[in-house]
Motif scaffolding. Structure first.
Motif, PDB file in Angstrom:
ATOM      1  N   LEU A   1       0.833  -1.211   0.000  1.00 49.06           N
ATOM      2  CA  LEU A   1       0.000   0.000   0.000  1.00 49.06           C
ATOM      3  C   LEU A   1       0.870   1.264   0.000  1.00 49.06           C
ATOM      4  O   LEU A   1       0.518   2.262  -0.630  1.00 49.06           O
ATOM      5  CB  LEU A   1      -0.950   0.007   1.201  1.00 49.06           C
ATOM      6  CG  LEU A   1      -2.139  -0.968   1.125  1.00 49.06           C
ATOM      7  CD1 LEU A   1      -3.085  -0.729   2.297  1.00 49.06           C
ATOM      8  CD2 LEU A   1      -2.905  -0.838  -0.172  1.00 49.06           C
TER       9      LEU A   1
ATOM     10  N   TRP B   1      -0.295   3.019  -3.314  1.00 48.15           N
ATOM     11  CA  TRP B   1      -1.481   3.837  -3.022  1.00 48.15           C
ATOM     12  C   TRP B   1      -1.063   5.126  -2.315  1.00 48.15           C
ATOM     13  O   TRP B   1      -0.635   5.100  -1.162  1.00 48.15           O
ATOM     14  CB  TRP B   1      -2.478   3.052  -2.162  1.00 48.15           C
ATOM     15  CG  TRP B   1      -3.818   3.713  -2.047  1.00 48.15           C
ATOM     16  CD1 TRP B   1      -4.512   4.380  -3.012  1.00 48.15           C
ATOM     17  CD2 TRP B   1      -4.626   3.780  -0.866  1.00 48.15           C
ATOM     18  NE1 TRP B   1      -5.709   4.850  -2.523  1.00 48.15           N
ATOM     19  CE2 TRP B   1      -5.810   4.484  -1.203  1.00 48.15           C
ATOM     20  CE3 TRP B   1      -4.478   3.301   0.427  1.00 48.15           C
ATOM     21  CZ2 TRP B   1      -6.830   4.730  -0.291  1.00 48.15           C
ATOM     22  CZ3 TRP B   1      -5.491   3.527   1.355  1.00 48.15           C
ATOM     23  CH2 TRP B   1      -6.656   4.237   0.992  1.00 48.15           C
TER      24      TRP B   1
ATOM     25  N   CYS C   1      -2.526   6.216   1.278  1.00 47.04           N
ATOM     26  CA  CYS C   1      -2.255   5.452   2.505  1.00 47.04           C
ATOM     27  C   CYS C   1      -1.533   6.359   3.506  1.00 47.04           C
ATOM     28  O   CYS C   1      -0.544   7.014   3.179  1.00 47.04           O
ATOM     29  CB  CYS C   1      -1.391   4.235   2.187  1.00 47.04           C
ATOM     30  SG  CYS C   1      -1.166   3.149   3.599  1.00 47.04           S
ATOM     31  N   THR C   2      -2.023   6.392   4.753  1.00 48.05           N
ATOM     32  CA  THR C   2      -1.505   7.343   5.737  1.00 48.05           C
ATOM     33  C   THR C   2      -0.551   6.697   6.742  1.00 48.05           C
ATOM     34  O   THR C   2      -0.503   5.466   6.877  1.00 48.05           O
ATOM     35  CB  THR C   2      -2.654   8.002   6.526  1.00 48.05           C
ATOM     36  OG1 THR C   2      -3.318   6.981   7.300  1.00 48.05           O
ATOM     37  CG2 THR C   2      -3.654   8.672   5.599  1.00 48.05           C
TER      38      THR C   2
ATOM     39  N   ALA D   1      -2.284   4.478   9.323  1.00 47.92           N
ATOM     40  CA  ALA D   1      -2.634   3.146   8.810  1.00 47.92           C
ATOM     41  C   ALA D   1      -1.407   2.232   8.821  1.00 47.92           C
ATOM     42  O   ALA D   1      -1.486   1.059   9.222  1.00 47.92           O
ATOM     43  CB  ALA D   1      -3.199   3.268   7.394  1.00 47.92           C
ATOM     44  N   ALA D   2      -0.255   2.756   8.384  1.00 51.75           N
ATOM     45  CA  ALA D   2       0.975   1.957   8.356  1.00 51.75           C
ATOM     46  C   ALA D   2       1.388   1.543   9.765  1.00 51.75           C
ATOM     47  O   ALA D   2       1.720   0.377  10.023  1.00 51.75           O
ATOM     48  CB  ALA D   2       2.096   2.753   7.682  1.00 51.75           C
TER      49      ALA D   2
ATOM     50  N   VAL E   1      -5.049  -5.200   4.920  1.00 47.64           N
ATOM     51  CA  VAL E   1      -5.190  -4.238   3.813  1.00 47.64           C
ATOM     52  C   VAL E   1      -6.525  -3.494   3.930  1.00 47.64           C
ATOM     53  O   VAL E   1      -6.583  -2.263   3.801  1.00 47.64           O
ATOM     54  CB  VAL E   1      -5.068  -4.948   2.446  1.00 47.64           C
ATOM     55  CG1 VAL E   1      -5.524  -4.030   1.311  1.00 47.64           C
ATOM     56  CG2 VAL E   1      -3.629  -5.395   2.201  1.00 47.64           C
TER      57      VAL E   1
ATOM     58  N   MET F   1      -6.299  -1.036   6.768  1.00 47.36           N
ATOM     59  CA  MET F   1      -5.455   0.102   6.406  1.00 47.36           C
ATOM     60  C   MET F   1      -6.191   1.071   5.472  1.00 47.36           C
ATOM     61  O   MET F   1      -6.060   2.292   5.602  1.00 47.36           O
ATOM     62  CB  MET F   1      -4.161  -0.379   5.751  1.00 47.36           C
ATOM     63  CG  MET F   1      -3.157  -0.993   6.718  1.00 47.36           C
ATOM     64  SD  MET F   1      -1.681  -1.611   5.875  1.00 47.36           S
ATOM     65  CE  MET F   1      -0.887  -0.065   5.401  1.00 47.36           C
ATOM     66  N   VAL F   2      -6.978   0.533   4.552  1.00 46.80           N
ATOM     67  CA  VAL F   2      -7.759   1.372   3.635  1.00 46.80           C
ATOM     68  C   VAL F   2      -8.803   2.175   4.415  1.00 46.80           C
ATOM     69  O   VAL F   2      -8.949   3.389   4.228  1.00 46.80           O
ATOM     70  CB  VAL F   2      -8.426   0.514   2.537  1.00 46.80           C
ATOM     71  CG1 VAL F   2      -9.445   1.342   1.748  1.00 46.80           C
ATOM     72  CG2 VAL F   2      -7.366  -0.060   1.600  1.00 46.80           C
TER      73      VAL F   2
ATOM     74  N   SER G   1      -7.042   4.873   6.488  1.00 41.48           N
ATOM     75  CA  SER G   1      -6.531   5.944   5.617  1.00 41.48           C
ATOM     76  C   SER G   1      -7.656   6.866   5.151  1.00 41.48           C
ATOM     77  O   SER G   1      -7.501   8.095   5.129  1.00 41.48           O
ATOM     78  CB  SER G   1      -5.818   5.343   4.404  1.00 41.48           C
ATOM     79  OG  SER G   1      -4.668   4.625   4.795  1.00 41.48           O
TER      80      SER G   1
END
Length: 519
Positions: free
Chosen positions: A414, A418, A421-422, A425-426, A470, A473-474, A477
């Motif tokens: 990501l 992407w 992605c923030t 989120a990571a 995933v 995370m989406v 974000s």
């Protein structure tokens, strides 16, 4: 030191191997610029150094023994872990390496720091250090220590200490350059000795057609039906990519030779060379187990397939060469791991947080100190693992590593593909996500009595955990109030070569042909 495997000539051969190894290490160290960095070989690595180093880091003695064991019990199907890898090595060559080299980084936490900020770099640095110490150092030493204890009849702590002293010697003396140069010598020796074992075994069986007649027909297929308990095709197709992205594209120990490439062209040619070398895994590591099944079908412990072949087929002298090769596998893996550990701690923690203006001399001193401390920690952990009785701990730890892969794979995929992605989120995936995956892993390996859940195959489970992370995370974000934007590091475009692209296309054609032939 007594050994029922080794005779006088074997000891002489082993001594010659070590003398040559040390001479190459000293020569490589003398080529390093005085006061130059230990970590990335002054960006001087050529394609053959990169290819042999990545392959050598991947090949431990436990892999040799486990591959022969798998060949003995199931045939070539476990070769999926070697042959399917070419897809993810290609991903490293064409997607990740251009960005890594373009960003001029020392470590992968440093790269993620450029993408997500300092907090992610800090988390990933400690994450990498723990992974290297447990999975690369302690487990490799444990597996190698068992082998050396078995052959030379010495205690585990002494086995681990001998291996670490040899590996740390090269890492401290010449850094990555010494590790890479000695890997070339060691891996050529490994290919020669393994090839001789296969040729002698085939001759004893009576040739290829006789071998085919003496083993079950399903020993020659790469994809087993989904009803197969050990190697169902769907979990391998879906689950291996999660492991493959983590292992080949985001693991510091594996990727460091590419970071040290002379330029992108050498990096892409080097990774391509690794892909060709991975084809040999089936012929050199799995086939001896199949030959052992044909020659010694009553062997009770499949884990002894490799050493049984060596003991029964090789004359005095060659046995010493085999143990030189097994030692080479260990030294190669441990040396790469120590260098990765030293690089990450020094560059991501010491320089970044404590001493941003450190001189190169000071950085090298810290790097060497970390090598010694990491080695000491690894010995303590190896002895602790050895003290726990009643579990096949090596297999347990390897399975747990399958649950470490999803967070890293999710963050890197990501993070690169992407833009939205923030950081939050990571960091969620690397902390809460890792804890969640490890808890699932523990419940999978040691299910409590109240949990009567029909678990899927662990590779499929790894894929499902990746998908969950995933999706999370989406969601994070898209709902994140912190709108701080970091740029995705851009790939470099200079250095792309037609030769590298042509060789990668050729490798893809060969791999697809092999899969068609063996199904």
């Amino acid at each position: 030191m007594e050994s029922h495997y080794m005779q006088g000539l074997d000891w002489v051969i082993l001594g010659i191997y070590f003398a040559v190894l040390i001479a190459i290490g000293l020569w490589a160290s003398s080529k390093r610029k005085k006061g130059g960095s230990l970590f990335l070989a002054e960006h001087s690595l050529r394609w053959h150094h990169i290819g042999f180093s990545m392959w050598g880091t991947n090949v431990g003695p436990s892999m040799l023994i486990a591959s022969a064991s798998a060949g003995f019990t199931t045939g070539i199907v476990s070769g999926n872990y070697a042959w399917y890898a070419f897809v993810f090595i290609a991903l490293l060559a064409f997607v990740f390496a251009p960005r890594y080299l373009g960003a001029k980084i020392h470590t992968l936490p440093e790269f993620m720091g450029l993408r997500f900020g300092q907090s992610t770099r800090n988390i990933l640095a400690w994450y990498t250090i723990v992974t290297v110490v447990i999975s690369w150092l302690a487990l490799t030493l444990f597996a190698g220590g068992i082998l050396i204890r078995q052959v030379f009849d010495i205690p585990m702590w002494m086995s681990a200490l001998v291996l670490l002293i040899i590996s740390a010697f090269f890492t401290m003396l010449g850094g990555l350059k010494a590790v890479a140069y000695t890997n070339v010598y060691q891996m050529i020796l490994l290919i020669v000795v393994s090839l001789v074992l296969v040729i002698v075994g085939l001759d004893r069986v009576g040739g290829i057609s006789a071998l085919i007649d003496k083993v079950p027909s399903d020993y020659w297929v790469m994809f087993k039906p989904n009803s197969d308990i050990a190697f169902p095709w769907l979990p391998i197709i879906l689950g291996y990519p999660v492991m493959g992205i983590w292992f080949w594209c985001t693991d510091q120990s594996m990727v460091q030779p590419v970071l040290a490439a002379k330029d992108l062209r050498e990096g892409q040619l080097g990774t391509n060379f690794t892909g060709w070398l991975k084809i040999l895994d089936v012929a050199l590591y799995i086939l001896p187990g199949i030959l052992c099944f044909a020659l010694f079908p009553t062997l009770e412990n499949p884990d002894e397939a490799y050493l049984t072949m060596v003991e029964n087929l090789f004359p005095v002298g060659m046995v010493g060469l085999v143990f030189a090769v097994l030692t080479a596998c260990l030294v190669s893996t441990i040396g790469s791991a120590l260098n990765a550990l030293s690089t990450v701690f020094t560059m991501d923690i010491y320089v970044k947080k404590f001493n941003p203006n450190a001189s190169q001399r000071r950085i090298n001193i810290v790097g060497r100190t970390v090598t010694v401390v990491g080695a000491a920690l690894a010995i303590i952990m190896t002895i602790a693992i050895d003290a726990i009785k009643g579990l096949n701990l090596f297999n347990v730890f390897q399975s747990v590593l399958g649950f470490i892969a999803p967070p890293m794979a999710a963050v890197f995929i990501l993070g690169i593909f992407w833009k939205r992605c923030t950081t939050r989120a990571a960091n969620f995936a690397l902390t809460i996500g890792t804890a969640f995956c490890l808890i699932v892993g523990v419940l999978y390996l040691w299910p409590p009595e109240w949990l009567t859940f029909p678990w899927p195959h662990f590779m499929l489970l790894s894929f499902e955990l990746f998908v969950i992370l995933v999706v999370m995370m989406v969601i994070i974000s898209l709902t994140d109030s912190d709108k701080t934007q970091y740029e995705i590091p851009a790939p470099i475009h200079e250095g792309w070569s037609k030769l590298a692209i042509t060789l990668w296309i050729a490798l893809a054609i060969v791999m697809i042909s092999l899969y068609v032939f063996f199904n």
